[in-house]
Design a protein around this motif. Structure first.
Motif, mmCIF file in Angstrom:
data_model
loop_
_atom_site.group_PDB
_atom_site.id
_atom_site.type_symbol
_atom_site.label_atom_id
_atom_site.label_comp_id
_atom_site.label_asym_id
_atom_site.label_seq_id
_atom_site.Cartn_x
_atom_site.Cartn_y
_atom_site.Cartn_z
ATOM 1 N N TYR A 95 0.796 -1.234 0.000
ATOM 2 C CA TYR A 95 0.000 0.000 0.000
ATOM 3 C C TYR A 95 0.825 1.278 0.000
ATOM 4 O O TYR A 95 0.264 2.374 -0.038
ATOM 5 C CB TYR A 95 -0.921 0.015 1.224
ATOM 6 N N GLY A 96 2.135 1.176 0.096
ATOM 7 C CA GLY A 96 2.960 2.362 0.232
ATOM 8 C C GLY A 96 3.163 2.685 1.704
ATOM 9 O O GLY A 96 2.590 2.039 2.581
ATOM 10 N N ILE A 107 16.360 7.114 11.832
ATOM 11 C CA ILE A 107 15.006 7.546 11.480
ATOM 12 C C ILE A 107 14.934 7.839 9.981
ATOM 13 O O ILE A 107 15.796 8.536 9.439
ATOM 14 C CB ILE A 107 14.598 8.797 12.279
ATOM 15 N N TYR A 108 13.893 7.315 9.357
ATOM 16 C CA TYR A 108 13.610 7.574 7.940
ATOM 17 C C TYR A 108 12.191 8.109 7.840
ATOM 18 O O TYR A 108 11.288 7.622 8.517
ATOM 19 C CB TYR A 108 13.754 6.290 7.108
ATOM 20 N N ASN A 109 12.015 9.112 6.983
ATOM 21 C CA ASN A 109 10.697 9.720 6.848
ATOM 22 C C ASN A 109 10.423 10.091 5.387
ATOM 23 O O ASN A 109 9.859 11.131 5.092
ATOM 24 C CB ASN A 109 10.566 10.945 7.750
ATOM 25 N N MET A 110 10.864 9.259 4.479
ATOM 26 C CA MET A 110 10.651 9.481 3.055
ATOM 27 C C MET A 110 9.478 8.603 2.617
ATOM 28 O O MET A 110 9.477 7.409 2.884
ATOM 29 C CB MET A 110 11.901 9.102 2.264
ATOM 30 N N PRO A 111 8.468 9.179 1.992
ATOM 31 C CA PRO A 111 7.335 8.346 1.578
ATOM 32 C C PRO A 111 7.734 7.314 0.527
ATOM 33 O O PRO A 111 8.654 7.544 -0.260
ATOM 34 C CB PRO A 111 6.332 9.346 1.009
ATOM 35 N N VAL A 122 4.063 -9.090 -4.299
ATOM 36 C CA VAL A 122 4.464 -8.607 -2.974
ATOM 37 C C VAL A 122 5.123 -9.743 -2.188
ATOM 38 O O VAL A 122 6.190 -9.563 -1.590
ATOM 39 C CB VAL A 122 3.264 -8.019 -2.194
ATOM 40 N N ALA A 123 4.506 -10.912 -2.201
ATOM 41 C CA ALA A 123 5.074 -12.069 -1.489
ATOM 42 C C ALA A 123 6.454 -12.415 -2.048
ATOM 43 O O ALA A 123 7.400 -12.653 -1.282
ATOM 44 C CB ALA A 123 4.135 -13.265 -1.598
ATOM 45 N N ASP A 124 6.576 -12.429 -3.369
ATOM 46 C CA ASP A 124 7.852 -12.784 -3.995
ATOM 47 C C ASP A 124 8.959 -11.799 -3.644
ATOM 48 O O ASP A 124 10.068 -12.202 -3.284
ATOM 49 C CB ASP A 124 7.698 -12.859 -5.514
ATOM 50 N N VAL A 125 8.667 -10.499 -3.725
ATOM 51 C CA VAL A 125 9.717 -9.526 -3.411
ATOM 52 C C VAL A 125 10.049 -9.564 -1.922
ATOM 53 O O VAL A 125 11.215 -9.412 -1.530
ATOM 54 C CB VAL A 125 9.367 -8.105 -3.919
ATOM 55 N N MET A 126 9.058 -9.809 -1.072
ATOM 56 C CA MET A 126 9.345 -9.965 0.361
ATOM 57 C C MET A 126 10.218 -11.197 0.608
ATOM 58 O O MET A 126 11.158 -11.139 1.412
ATOM 59 C CB MET A 126 8.045 -10.085 1.162
ATOM 60 N N ILE A 149 -3.629 -8.937 4.568
ATOM 61 C CA ILE A 149 -3.142 -7.695 5.174
ATOM 62 C C ILE A 149 -3.872 -6.517 4.534
ATOM 63 O O ILE A 149 -3.873 -6.345 3.330
ATOM 64 C CB ILE A 149 -1.614 -7.571 5.017
ATOM 65 N N LYS A 150 -4.497 -5.743 5.394
ATOM 66 C CA LYS A 150 -5.302 -4.599 4.955
ATOM 67 C C LYS A 150 -4.567 -3.300 5.257
ATOM 68 O O LYS A 150 -3.673 -3.271 6.105
ATOM 69 C CB LYS A 150 -6.678 -4.616 5.645
ATOM 70 N N PRO A 151 -4.960 -2.195 4.603
ATOM 71 C CA PRO A 151 -4.269 -0.903 4.822
ATOM 72 C C PRO A 151 -4.278 -0.427 6.258
ATOM 73 O O PRO A 151 -5.024 -0.776 7.083
ATOM 74 C CB PRO A 151 -5.029 0.096 3.956
#
Length: 151
Positions: A95-96, A107-111, A122-126, A149-151
């Protein structure tokens, strides 16, 4: 003339950032953390597909070695966040992500944009990133798990 030169230079920079140089691409054969014999055939196949997704979409920010860019794009290599926050990591890819996260004490805060991947992608890249660059996760992430998994 200056406008034309600027336009051409901008195009070249954008093109080079998104081009796929196979010599710099991340692959499972260059980055595994364990021997292929210790991985199930299903996990190996998923990781191979995940490497393709990574090379197409993730490599620009997280780099071929998974080390990311300090203060901008978090590392995936030896990432405490990735391995300790399985659901949050899947959700971020699906979902981003916006807002602060802490990875390896930084700390990272880049969208991060959602790329519209399928649950299988998604499963494959994970599976790829959680088993590369010093990460170890022998628990297969499935498209069914991602679908729940929901937003």
């Amino acid at each position: 003339m200056k406008q034309l030169s600027f336009t051409i230079l901008s195009f070249i920079l954008l093109w080079s950032c998104n081009s796929t140089d196979k010599s710099k691409s991340a692959t499972t054969s260059n980055n595994p953390t364990k021997t292929e014999a210790s991985l199930s055939p299903e996990l190996q196949e998923s990781m191979q597909r995940g490497a393709e997704v990574y090379n197409d979409l993730c490599i620009t920010c997280h780099l071929p070695d998974g080390k990311g860019v300090p203060k901008s794009f978090p590392p995936l290599a030896n990432s405490d966040y990735l391995l300790n926050n399985r659901v949050k990591s899947i959700r971020a890819i699906k979902y981003g992500l916006s807002g602060e996260i802490i990875v390896n004490g930084e700390i990272y805060n880049m969208p991060m944009a959602a790329f519209g991947l399928t649950n299988t992608e998604v499963a494959d890249v994970m599976n790829y990133i959680t088993n590369s660059w010093g990460n170890q996760n022998l628990s297969l992430i499935t498209d069914k798990e991602v679908s729940e998994i929901k937003p």
